[in-house]
Design an enzyme around this catalytic site. Structure first.
Site, PDB file in Angstrom:
ATOM      1  N   SER A 125     -21.159  78.918  70.747  1.00  0.00           N
ATOM      2  CA  SER A 125     -20.312  78.396  71.810  1.00  0.00           C
ATOM      3  C   SER A 125     -18.907  78.193  71.276  1.00  0.00           C
ATOM      4  O   SER A 125     -18.695  77.423  70.331  1.00  0.00           O
ATOM      5  CB  SER A 125     -20.850  77.052  72.309  1.00  0.00           C
TER       6      SER A 125
ATOM      7  N   HIS B  99     -20.854  82.586  73.843  1.00  0.00           N
ATOM      8  CA  HIS B  99     -21.097  81.614  74.928  1.00  0.00           C
ATOM      9  C   HIS B  99     -19.792  80.876  75.241  1.00  0.00           C
ATOM     10  O   HIS B  99     -19.155  80.308  74.358  1.00  0.00           O
ATOM     11  CB  HIS B  99     -22.175  80.636  74.471  1.00  0.00           C
TER      12      HIS B  99
ATOM     13  N   ASP C  10     -18.022  78.029  77.603  1.00  0.00           N
ATOM     14  CA  ASP C  10     -18.323  76.827  78.396  1.00  0.00           C
ATOM     15  C   ASP C  10     -17.148  76.470  79.302  1.00  0.00           C
ATOM     16  O   ASP C  10     -16.101  76.019  78.833  1.00  0.00           O
ATOM     17  CB  ASP C  10     -18.622  75.653  77.463  1.00  0.00           C
TER      18      ASP C  10
ATOM     19  N   MET D 239     -15.690  74.032  82.071  1.00  0.00           N
ATOM     20  CA  MET D 239     -15.908  72.659  82.573  1.00  0.00           C
ATOM     21  C   MET D 239     -14.746  72.250  83.466  1.00  0.00           C
ATOM     22  O   MET D 239     -13.593  72.595  83.187  1.00  0.00           O
ATOM     23  CB  MET D 239     -15.988  71.685  81.397  1.00  0.00           C
TER      24      MET D 239
ATOM     25  N   HIS E 111     -20.953  80.004  80.967  1.00  0.00           N
ATOM     26  CA  HIS E 111     -21.725  78.852  81.453  1.00  0.00           C
ATOM     27  C   HIS E 111     -20.799  77.977  82.289  1.00  0.00           C
ATOM     28  O   HIS E 111     -19.918  77.315  81.748  1.00  0.00           O
ATOM     29  CB  HIS E 111     -22.261  78.096  80.222  1.00  0.00           C
TER      30      HIS E 111
ATOM     31  N   MET F 289     -19.912  74.849  84.222  1.00  0.00           N
ATOM     32  CA  MET F 289     -20.237  73.442  84.485  1.00  0.00           C
ATOM     33  C   MET F 289     -19.181  72.946  85.470  1.00  0.00           C
ATOM     34  O   MET F 289     -18.296  72.143  85.139  1.00  0.00           O
ATOM     35  CB  MET F 289     -20.237  72.653  83.167  1.00  0.00           C
TER      36      MET F 289
ATOM     37  N   MET G 150     -30.793  72.886  79.320  1.00  0.00           N
ATOM     38  CA  MET G 150     -29.860  72.019  78.583  1.00  0.00           C
ATOM     39  C   MET G 150     -30.660  71.021  77.744  1.00  0.00           C
ATOM     40  O   MET G 150     -31.531  70.315  78.268  1.00  0.00           O
ATOM     41  CB  MET G 150     -28.958  71.247  79.553  1.00  0.00           C
TER      42      MET G 150
ATOM     43  N   GLY H  88     -21.230  68.648  78.781  1.00  0.00           N
ATOM     44  CA  GLY H  88     -19.867  68.106  78.789  1.00  0.00           C
ATOM     45  C   GLY H  88     -19.197  68.152  77.436  1.00  0.00           C
ATOM     46  O   GLY H  88     -17.986  68.319  77.360  1.00  0.00           O
ATOM     47  N   PHE H  89     -19.985  68.039  76.377  1.00  0.00           N
ATOM     48  CA  PHE H  89     -19.379  67.949  75.050  1.00  0.00           C
ATOM     49  C   PHE H  89     -20.260  68.659  74.022  1.00  0.00           C
ATOM     50  O   PHE H  89     -21.488  68.654  74.151  1.00  0.00           O
ATOM     51  CB  PHE H  89     -19.213  66.479  74.630  1.00  0.00           C
ATOM     52  N   GLY H  90     -19.612  69.221  73.004  1.00  0.00           N
ATOM     53  CA  GLY H  90     -20.348  69.748  71.864  1.00  0.00           C
ATOM     54  C   GLY H  90     -20.721  68.609  70.929  1.00  0.00           C
ATOM     55  O   GLY H  90     -20.250  67.475  71.070  1.00  0.00           O
ATOM     56  N   GLY H  91     -21.574  68.914  69.982  1.00  0.00           N
ATOM     57  CA  GLY H  91     -21.878  67.964  68.914  1.00  0.00           C
ATOM     58  C   GLY H  91     -22.771  66.797  69.297  1.00  0.00           C
ATOM     59  O   GLY H  91     -22.820  65.798  68.578  1.00  0.00           O
TER      60      GLY H  91
ATOM     61  N   ASP I  15     -29.364  75.223  75.235  1.00  0.00           N
ATOM     62  CA  ASP I  15     -27.958  74.859  75.027  1.00  0.00           C
ATOM     63  C   ASP I  15     -27.843  73.371  74.712  1.00  0.00           C
ATOM     64  O   ASP I  15     -28.098  72.529  75.574  1.00  0.00           O
ATOM     65  CB  ASP I  15     -27.165  75.211  76.291  1.00  0.00           C
ATOM     66  N   GLY I  16     -27.436  73.082  73.478  1.00  0.00           N
ATOM     67  CA  GLY I  16     -27.156  71.704  73.081  1.00  0.00           C
ATOM     68  C   GLY I  16     -27.956  71.255  71.875  1.00  0.00           C
ATOM     69  O   GLY I  16     -29.187  71.264  71.899  1.00  0.00           O
ATOM     70  N   GLY I  17     -27.245  70.933  70.806  1.00  0.00           N
ATOM     71  CA  GLY I  17     -27.909  70.374  69.631  1.00  0.00           C
ATOM     72  C   GLY I  17     -28.804  71.339  68.874  1.00  0.00           C
ATOM     73  O   GLY I  17     -29.693  70.916  68.137  1.00  0.00           O
TER      74      GLY I  17
ATOM     75  N   GLY J  64     -22.947  75.494  69.020  1.00  0.00           N
ATOM     76  CA  GLY J  64     -21.509  75.294  68.821  1.00  0.00           C
ATOM     77  C   GLY J  64     -21.244  74.727  67.452  1.00  0.00           C
ATOM     78  O   GLY J  64     -20.894  75.446  66.510  1.00  0.00           O
ATOM     79  N   SER J  65     -21.453  73.432  67.310  1.00  0.00           N
ATOM     80  CA  SER J  65     -21.103  72.788  66.041  1.00  0.00           C
ATOM     81  C   SER J  65     -21.875  73.368  64.862  1.00  0.00           C
ATOM     82  O   SER J  65     -21.322  73.520  63.773  1.00  0.00           O
ATOM     83  CB  SER J  65     -21.277  71.275  66.142  1.00  0.00           C
TER      84      SER J  65
HETATM   85  C1  DX5 Z   1     -22.381  71.458  76.281  1.00  0.00           C
HETATM   86  C2  DX5 Z   1     -22.145  72.941  76.210  1.00  0.00           C
HETATM   87  C3  DX5 Z   1     -22.680  73.566  74.978  1.00  0.00           C
HETATM   88  C4  DX5 Z   1     -22.093  73.025  73.716  1.00  0.00           C
HETATM   89  C5  DX5 Z   1     -23.108  73.116  72.640  1.00  0.00           C
HETATM   90  O1  DX5 Z   1     -22.009  70.975  77.512  1.00  0.00           O
HETATM   91  O2  DX5 Z   1     -22.735  73.592  77.309  1.00  0.00           O
HETATM   92  O3  DX5 Z   1     -22.606  74.976  75.021  1.00  0.00           O
HETATM   93  O4  DX5 Z   1     -20.949  73.676  73.302  1.00  0.00           O
HETATM   94  O5  DX5 Z   1     -22.583  72.505  71.514  1.00  0.00           O
HETATM   95  P1  DX5 Z   1     -23.487  72.012  70.319  1.00  0.00           P
HETATM   96  O6  DX5 Z   1     -24.204  73.197  69.776  1.00  0.00           O
HETATM   97  O7  DX5 Z   1     -22.484  71.450  69.361  1.00  0.00           O
HETATM   98  O8  DX5 Z   1     -24.428  70.969  70.860  1.00  0.00           O
HETATM   99 ZN    ZN Z   2     -22.956  75.848  77.311  1.00  0.00          ZN
END
Ligand code: DX5
Ligand code: ZN
Length: 229
Positions: free
Chosen positions: A12, A37, A39, A41, A70, A72, A141, A146-149, A176-178, A198-199
């Protein structure tokens, strides 16, 4: 885009350097990313703002693999043509983004893209039961978007239910996420094939040190495939 259930790693770019998207995309692809990917928003459906179709169009020439967008955002329908024009290969809308997800998925396919549907952690697998013939990808999800990490939320029961529901249909299950080398095996074992990260992909690297991206991608893939690197 051909269909298979091999593990695909989709970094991401929410975790990339926002002043340098072109080089960041080239770096992750050179280092083994299968998809990219993106994102989107809107500060309304989720409490954060990123970029719109003009930015996505600017990313397009740098993406040689699959551009996985994606959304959002709510509403979705007024923007479908703009994201098609921007060159999205897969366009994913949230089932929670409005009352007419069925129409939205039809419109996404009608505009020539693969249609994805995303489920927030609080939404059950059954929400897509009547959408399977309109869907190319289901995004589960594993954080509140809303946020990475953020910390991974275990949705393996939902993933298993979706995998059973899908049967032989050519529908990807994306997480998607974590996602990192610890959580990737859990979701892969449950039936996921596209892992957004992402992270866990971007940590420790940069366009001047892209090898770290490669190592991170290899570690996630190896873990998902049951071979700890
Ligand atoms: C969250 C995004 C994800 C996000 C994942 O709302 O849809 O794509 O970037 O980030 P990580 O891998 O850091 O959880
Ligand atoms: Zn995403």
């Amino acid at each position: 885009m051909s269909f298979d259930r091999q593990i695909k790693i989709a970094p991401s770019i929410l975790s990339a350097d926002f002043a340098n998207f072109g080089q960041e995309i080239q770096a992750i692809e050179a280092q083994g990313a299968d998809w990219v990917h993106v994102d989107v928003m809107d500060g309304h459906f989720v409490p954060n703002l990123t970029f719109g179709p003009m930015a996505v169009k600017a990313f397009r020439p740098h993406v040689k693999t699959v551009m996985d967008v994606h959304l959002m955002i709510a509403p979705v329908d007024p923007y479908i043509d703009a994201f098609a024009d921007a060159g999205a290969d897969v366009l994913t809308a949230h089932v929670e983004a409005g009352p007419h997800i069925h129409r939205t998925l039809q419109a996404i396919r009608g505009a020539g893209m693969k249609a994805g549907v995303a489920l927030n952690p609080g939404t059950p697998a059954e929400a897509v039961a009547h959408l399977l013939d309109l869907t190319d990808l289901i995004c589960v999800m594993t954080v509140n978007p809303g946020f990475g990490g953020q910390k991974f939320i275990d949705m393996t029961g939902k993933i298993r239910a979706l995998r059973d529901m899908i049967g032989d249909r050519p529908i990807h299950i994306e997480i998607d996420g974590g996602v990192d080398p610890k959580t990737a095996p859990l979701v892969a074992e449950a039936g996921a094939d596209v892992l957004v990260a992402g992270s866990a992909v971007f940590k420790g690297g940069s366009v001047d040190n892209p090898e770290a991206y490669g190592e991170n991608i290899r570690n996630i893939r190896a873990a998902a495939n049951g071979v700890w690197a």
